[in-house]
Every structure is written in structure tokens, then in C-alpha cells.
Design a protein around this motif. Sequence first.
Motif, mmCIF file in Angstrom:
data_model
loop_
_atom_site.group_PDB
_atom_site.id
_atom_site.type_symbol
_atom_site.label_atom_id
_atom_site.label_comp_id
_atom_site.label_asym_id
_atom_site.label_seq_id
_atom_site.Cartn_x
_atom_site.Cartn_y
_atom_site.Cartn_z
ATOM 1 N N MET A 146 -69.314 47.592 -12.740
ATOM 2 C CA MET A 146 -69.617 46.385 -13.517
ATOM 3 C C MET A 146 -70.320 46.718 -14.828
ATOM 4 N N LEU A 147 -71.165 47.724 -14.825
ATOM 5 C CA LEU A 147 -71.922 48.047 -16.030
ATOM 6 C C LEU A 147 -71.076 48.741 -17.094
ATOM 7 N N THR A 148 -69.863 49.155 -16.741
ATOM 8 C CA THR A 148 -69.000 49.797 -17.731
ATOM 9 C C THR A 148 -67.970 48.841 -18.313
ATOM 10 N N LEU A 149 -67.948 47.593 -17.813
ATOM 11 C CA LEU A 149 -66.927 46.648 -18.277
ATOM 12 C C LEU A 149 -67.260 46.148 -19.674
ATOM 13 N N ALA A 150 -66.254 46.125 -20.509
ATOM 14 C CA ALA A 150 -66.390 45.583 -21.859
ATOM 15 C C ALA A 150 -65.094 44.870 -22.207
ATOM 16 N N SER A 151 -65.186 43.853 -23.052
ATOM 17 C CA SER A 151 -63.998 43.077 -23.380
ATOM 18 C C SER A 151 -64.119 42.491 -24.770
ATOM 19 N N ASP A 152 -62.966 42.339 -25.423
ATOM 20 C CA ASP A 152 -62.936 41.677 -26.724
ATOM 21 C C ASP A 152 -62.815 40.162 -26.585
ATOM 22 N N SER A 153 -62.728 39.673 -25.356
ATOM 23 C CA SER A 153 -62.501 38.246 -25.115
ATOM 24 C C SER A 153 -63.774 37.502 -24.755
ATOM 25 N N ASP A 154 -64.936 38.090 -25.039
ATOM 26 C CA ASP A 154 -66.210 37.511 -24.634
ATOM 27 C C ASP A 154 -66.174 37.171 -23.146
ATOM 28 N N ALA A 155 -65.765 38.169 -22.361
ATOM 29 C CA ALA A 155 -65.718 38.017 -20.902
ATOM 30 C C ALA A 155 -66.725 38.982 -20.297
ATOM 31 N N PRO A 156 -68.009 38.619 -20.268
ATOM 32 C CA PRO A 156 -69.021 39.525 -19.705
ATOM 33 C C PRO A 156 -68.812 39.740 -18.212
ATOM 34 N N GLY A 157 -68.651 40.997 -17.816
ATOM 35 C CA GLY A 157 -68.420 41.287 -16.404
ATOM 36 C C GLY A 157 -67.151 40.611 -15.920
ATOM 37 N N LEU A 158 -67.306 39.724 -14.940
ATOM 38 C CA LEU A 158 -66.191 38.923 -14.432
ATOM 39 C C LEU A 158 -66.247 37.491 -14.951
ATOM 40 N N ALA A 159 -67.060 37.243 -15.963
ATOM 41 C CA ALA A 159 -67.166 35.909 -16.578
ATOM 42 C C ALA A 159 -67.367 34.842 -15.510
ATOM 43 N N TRP A 160 -68.253 35.121 -14.564
ATOM 44 C CA TRP A 160 -68.486 34.168 -13.482
ATOM 45 C C TRP A 160 -68.977 32.822 -14.012
ATOM 46 N N CYS A 161 -69.879 32.836 -14.981
ATOM 47 C CA CYS A 161 -70.431 31.577 -15.494
ATOM 48 C C CYS A 161 -69.338 30.681 -16.065
#
Length: 668
Positions: A265-280
Amino acid sequence: MAEKNPLIEALPPATDYISYLTIIEYNLNPESLPTLHQVLQDTKLTTNIGWDLVHLLVPLLPNSDECLQDIARLGNPREVILKVTESLRLIDFQGLEPDTDDDEPIAGEETAPAYHPAKTAPVGEDGSKTTQAVETPAPLPLPVLQFTSLLSMLSILHTRIKTQYPSRFLSTSLQAILVSFNNAAKHKEELMSAIIQFVKTVSGTKRPNLPPRKSSTQILTAKSVQASAPDPESETAAKSPSASEADIQKRLFQSFITHIFEDYMLTLASDSDAPGLAWCSRLQEKLHPERTVPGKPSMTDKFILDEELAGRLTAVGGLVALARDLGMERKDLLPAMEGANAGSSLVPDNEDEFPKTAADIPLSKVGSLFMFAAANVATVLYSTPKPKDAFSIFPDHQKVLHNYIASSPDMGATIGTEPEAVLDAVLALAILAIEEDNVGEPTDSEEFNQYLQYLSLMSSNSPSPSIRYHAFYLATTILRSNPSDVERLAFIKDTLEHCPFDNLKAAAVSWIKGETIEANPPTGSSQASTQQSSVFATPVALDTLAPYLFPDLTHDLTATSITDSFVTFQQNLHFYLATLNFYYLLLSANHLHEALAIGDLHCNNDIAGSFLQPLREASARFKQAKAAGELESVWEEASDGDEKMAELGLLDVTLEKVTAGVARLNQN
């Protein structure tokens, strides 16, 4: 006469084992691997030399996979495990992806082929080649193949070892896998798939594998199961591990999964403003679909359509299911989440000191948070059963904030800069508690205020727009949940008075704006009468906040240095605009004039002279300085300069509206 094969001719007893190893090393190449596979079927031979071949065969994958499987089945499992774990730690994951697009090979230096889908020209029905190119699956990089093959070997080796303390071998292997996984920056999902299969095999869990996600690459698949040789060093007295030993192994797997979860989880990065699994974001879309923007792809859709994001769900889903099969429960995660040591390792620092009891093996603190959040989020996103024990804002989530969000002496400047996946998990738990109306009761007003300050700082400092939005939403919602209007006013005042962040002070203005509108409905309804007891329905609230809503700007914006004045102005512009818009509302809503004594508010606090006029003069001064070239050091880029000029124009328009509102107030 056919040429003699040295791997056949030199077989013991023709040579001794050490000499035969030398002959293998000298003659080893992809063409000799089928012959080596043949000779390794001799159990006695493989038991004696197998472990020394591991480091020679790993670089030759995938061609050498059969030989490595032979060694895992027939070699001395205790010796081979040592070589496999050593090889895992030595896998070189560097260089899988170029640092930049324009990297060029050094002249005269041999380079490895790039891993891209191969183009082939399909053959037509008449045997001729067509001109249309077709993409074929590209092989995974060698380090990924090495990782998956070595884990496949460990799956065989651990089931072969017969000893009174198998956890000693298991802890060493799990630590090596974790180190290797941590070294990889790419292809985490493929590595995770191999890890899940390994844990299933060794632990004996029977859940079927999740369906594979679409991929342009392929992983080494398990060959048909062949018989393995018994452990030549089997401890006959140890027919089966003791109950305590079984508990240690189970706990090792549970701890390992939480550490893998943390690393992933701490290595995930995205250009879609999707932090982690974008749970919120995905929770809000599920719970409040009316808030989604029509015509704009939702975050839920992105996690379905985007292959990279969909791969995250598959990987995490496999981990969560595996944890459930291993008996990991909520009661196991909560103590780890409340622990003080965030950096606890899977095994002791000295790997020769094996855990003596299950209690000696810590779960990852951050990994436990992710596992706990994933299980709770699944109750909404996937309709899994809800836990019996309610998770409330106070005291449960308040403890989570305290344990995971950095507290620092530098005015909270680091709060909100934690890894985005951690922030998303923390905020998702709060969203779930709010939706279930599980707010609870803070111990005192100080605890309540500190909790809101943490959320507010996250909404101010996080670089992720979605994290800022959800933190602000939660801070606003929980602030409004406090039944004491006096305590709500005190928190707003404290934020305006002491917070150094412009956007957070602007948020405080929105809070007082919301309280004022709710406490003073425009018509004389029954709702209005019930709100008369609120401090926000009286002049007291605005009188209390006036020194901070309308600060004296005479000196702040008239410094000798035009540059210093402009920097101060830019740092507080959002707050100035928020206050001006709120003041315009107070001036325009006639029903507020008498109830909140707006006329007295304007005169008693010298809003016109100490707040409005300095802003007018500052705007004119900055425009003149820009034209004269006096602000070049803070007005460098043309695009940024256009934005700054537009902000000054917006300020002027807002000031004109407020001035007109003041004139109407004076006429009345």
C-alpha cells in the motif's frame, strides 16, 4: 560418431560430487538444461549437489525452472532452503524501468532487451504473411520470474521438512520474501500473486485462487505435481509439531501478511488522485450517489476500467481473503493498531533468535490499519457482514488519529503529509462511523478540539485534493455534531486566531457562515424560534469572532518592502476573499441586520477603515508595482502572473460588492 555429453559421461561414480559440480558449472547453458533435468532425477545425486546448483540456475530462468523444481523435490530441503532464501535476497530488481524516457545506452556497453509486447506478422490462410501486426504477451522481467520460481521452490521445500520446530525455517523464509518484495518497485501485483499462492500451499488453506486480472504478461505456472523425496534428516521423534508450534506458524503467516500489506500500500501511486485504494471516494460514491458529478467518471468506474487500479483490488482482495482463512480477526488487529512501535519487524533483529511463542511475533502496525480498514470498507462496498462491535469516532477513531497521524512541535506542519494510502484508510474509518451515526462522546472539549485540529490540518496540508476534501467534510460534519454551540464557537475562534494556514482559516469562515445561516432562517417559522437559544442567533458570536474575521491589515499590507507585503497578501488571499464573501452575505440578508446587529458590528470593529481600505490600497499598490517591474522576484512566470492578476481583479470586484452593501446598510 555422436558427440559424448560431459554431463552424462562424468556422472558419479565416474567423478566425485565436487568435480561433477565443476563440470556442470563449466558446461551449463540453456542447451544443456534438458540433460541436467534428466540427471537430476537421481535422488542421491540431487541430495548431494542440488543446493549448490541453485545460484547457477536462477539466472537461466525461465528455461531452468524444471531443474529448480527437481532440486526442490529431491534435494536436501534444509540445505536448499538456505540457498533459496539467499537467492531471494540477492534478486536485483533495479533497472526494470528506465529512470527517464531519454536514457541511452553507453557506447560499447551490452544492454538487456526491453520488455515490450512483441510484434508478429500473422500468417494468412494461403501461407502468406499479412501486413497487420499483432501484439503477443511479453515475458515478465527476469527478476520477477526469479521471485515466482523461488517461491514455488519454497512451497515444496517447507512441506518436505520434518522437524520439531518448522517455524524456525518458516520465519527465515518469510523474512527473505519480505525483504525481496520490499526491494521491488514494479510488478508488485505479480509478486503478490506468487506470495499468496505460497502461503496457501504451506499453510494448507483451501480457498481457490481469485480469477486473474487481464495482463499483457505471463508468470511461470506450476507444473504437474510430482513426488518429492522424504526429508533425509527427518527427526523421527517429531511426528507432528506441538500445539504451540502450530500457533507460532499461524502467527508468522498473519504477521507476514500485514507486513506485505503495508509494503504494497505504501508504494502505490497514481495520476488519477487515487490514494491507495481510494476507499474514501468509493465509499462516498456508494453511500451518496447523488453527490457524484454527472458526466464525470467516478472513482468506482476508474477502479473497474483502469487495469492498473483494478489490479490493486485483485491483489488486496487476495490478501484479505487469505487473512480471513488464517483466522485473523478484528481483535487481533486492534491491539497492533494501538501499539507504540510502528516499525516492528516480522522477526527479531537477530534472525537466529527465533520466536518462542506466538505472542512474540508482532503484526505490522500500519499493515494492521490497512487490513482493518479493508475489512470494514468491504461491509459497504461488497456487502460483507458487519462486525458486532461498533466503531465510533470517540474514542475509537480518536485513538487511530493519535496513533497514525504525526504530531509535531512545528505547528502541525507535518500532519497531513503522511503517506496518502494511510490518510485514506484513516479517513475511510471515520466516514463509516459517521454513516452509522457512531460519533460517541469525547472525554472533554480539549480532546474534541484536538481531534478536529488533526482533521483540519489534514485538509490543509495533504497534496491530494480528494484527501483534503474528505478531511474537510469530516471536520465540518463532526464539528456540527457537537450539541454545544458554545464549544463549536470556541473551536472556530481558536482556528481563526491561532491557525497559520490560509486555507484552514478560510474553512473556519465557512463554518461560521453555515452556523449563522442555520441559526437564522429567513422566515419567522417555528424553526426560527427553536434556534433563538443558539449563540449564533445572537450578536455574541460575530462580536467574539470579529477581531479575527476582520483583522487590522493597516500594517500587514503596508510594509516598506513591496515584496514582503505581496507575499503576506498572497499567503492570506483565500481567507480575505472568504471573509469578504461572508460579510457580503451579512450585509445583503436584511433579516440578519437587526438580529445580529450588523450595523454595530461594522462600526465597533472599524471594518471599513482597518480591513476594507487596506485591501483596496494594497490591490492598487500591487498593480502599480507589477507595471513598474518591482514584483518580478515573486511574479516570475507569465501563467502564474496572469493568475495573480486575475486574483487581484476578483478581490476588487468583491470589495466593490461589499462597499455597495455597506452603503445600503448606512441608508437603512
